[in-house]
Design an enzyme around this catalytic site. Structure first.
Site, PDB file in Angstrom:
ATOM      1  N   GLU A 177       8.765   0.644  -3.322  1.00 12.89           N
ATOM      2  CA  GLU A 177       7.920  -0.559  -3.349  1.00 12.89           C
ATOM      3  C   GLU A 177       8.673  -1.711  -4.003  1.00 12.89           C
ATOM      4  OE1 GLU A 177       4.186   0.159  -5.299  1.00 12.89           O
ATOM      5  OE2 GLU A 177       3.563   1.644  -3.828  1.00 12.89           O
TER       6      GLU A 177
ATOM      7  N   HIS B 121       0.853  -1.196   0.000  1.00 10.44           N
ATOM      8  CA  HIS B 121       0.000   0.000   0.000  1.00 10.44           C
ATOM      9  C   HIS B 121       0.890   1.246   0.000  1.00 10.44           C
ATOM     10  CE1 HIS B 121      -3.501   2.453   0.759  1.00 10.44           C
ATOM     11  NE2 HIS B 121      -2.834   3.081   1.718  1.00 10.44           N
TER      12      HIS B 121
HETATM   13  C1  GRF Z   1       1.219   0.433  -6.351  1.00 16.35           C
HETATM   14  O1  GRF Z   1       1.291   1.804  -6.161  1.00 16.35           O
HETATM   15  C2  GRF Z   1       0.808  -0.241  -5.078  1.00 16.35           C
HETATM   16  O2  GRF Z   1       1.203   0.455  -3.935  1.00 16.35           O
HETATM   17  C3  GRF Z   1      -0.690  -0.238  -5.171  1.00 16.35           C
HETATM   18  O3  GRF Z   1      -0.951  -0.436  -6.545  1.00 16.35           O
HETATM   19  C4  GRF Z   1       0.127   0.057  -7.315  1.00 16.35           C
HETATM   20  C5  GRF Z   1       0.523  -1.010  -8.273  1.00 16.35           C
HETATM   21  O4  GRF Z   1       1.449  -0.581  -9.233  1.00 16.35           O
HETATM   22  N1  GRF Z   1      -1.245  -1.257  -4.329  1.00 16.35           N
HETATM   23  P1  GRF Z   1       2.035  -1.614 -10.295  1.00 16.35           P
HETATM   24  O5  GRF Z   1       0.872  -2.157 -11.119  1.00 16.35           O
HETATM   25  O6  GRF Z   1       2.743  -2.694  -9.569  1.00 16.35           O
HETATM   26  O7  GRF Z   1       2.960  -0.798 -11.155  1.00 16.35           O
END
Ligand code: GRF
Length: 214
Positions: free
Chosen positions: A169, A104
């Site tokens: 992330e 998240h």
């Molecule tokens: C990310 O920002 C994550 O935090 C949220 O959804 C987005 C997914 O991005 N849960 P991606 O499709 O992995 O580029």
């Protein structure tokens, strides 16, 4: 350990998991959208894909049951939500309790829900980031395992914050999954998670590229 990744969009987190050479095997990718770019990323790496469109089902429960059956077919141990834009039913979440993770884009418990970057800017916070957490029936409320923290500058916009958080992330998600695959993190109950055989009292935090003291 066999993992499945659930996606709806671009799949940059899926790409990070593929690139990370996890000790787990990604046995399949499920998308609720047939045009999700994440599907192409998986196919380029010969990972089985499955489209389960929510529009083909009359209820959330029926859709979730189809996803559940596919996960059982693949004999999945761990479910990874990576930009999966569907709210899952409590029944499905219960079936995968302790075996499902989400990422998240905020420092949970702050800013559950959507538009996190804009809300951080509106509040004037100095720190922002992302959180990997176990999934529970309550939205963005399961035990947080790992967080990436970025400073917010007065020059930041939603776009620059999103870029910074996304980059983190791609580091913390594989890191957290690897902790589970190597049994360094063990789920016991919704309120009890072990990290290296001790109760995890706060998420493991990374500040930009460095691991912090917590
Ligand atoms: C990310 O920002 C994550 O935090 C949220 O959804 C987005 C997914 O991005 N849960 P991606 O499709 O992995 O580029």
């Amino acid at each position: 350990m066999k993992i499945a990744v659930l996606v709806s969009g671009s799949g940059s987190n899926l790409q990070a998991l593929i690139n990370a050479n996890l000790s787990a095997e990604i046995v399949g990718v499920i998308s609720n959208k047939s045009n999700a770019y994440a599907l192409q990323r998986a196919q380029q790496h010969h990972i089985p894909t499955c489209v389960i469109s929510h529009t083909d089902y009359t209820s959330r429960a029926c859709f979730d049951e189809a996803v559940h059956q596919q996960l059982l077919n693949w004999r999945v141990d761990l479910v990874i939500l990576a930009g999966f834009m569907r709210i899952l039913t409590p029944m499905f979440v219960k079936q995968w309790e302790g075996k499902m993770l989400n990422i998240h884009p905020s420092l949970l418990p702050a800013y559950k829900g959507v538009n996190t970057h804009q809300r951080v800017l509106n509040t004037g916070d100095q720190l922002h980031g992302c959180t990997v957490h176990f999934v529970t029936a309550e939205l963005d409320a399961g035990t947080s395992l790992v967080q990436g923290v970025v400073p917010v500058s007065y020059q930041d916009s939603v776009q620059t914050l999103q870029n910074k958080v996304h980059a983190l992330e791609h580091f913390i998600y594989p890191y957290a999954i690897e902790l589970i695959c190597t049994h360094q993190i063990i789920y016991q109950t919704p309120n009890q998670v072990l990290y290296q055989n001790q109760a995890l009292r706060a998420p493991i935090q990374f500040f930009k590229d460095k691991k912090s003291a917590s």
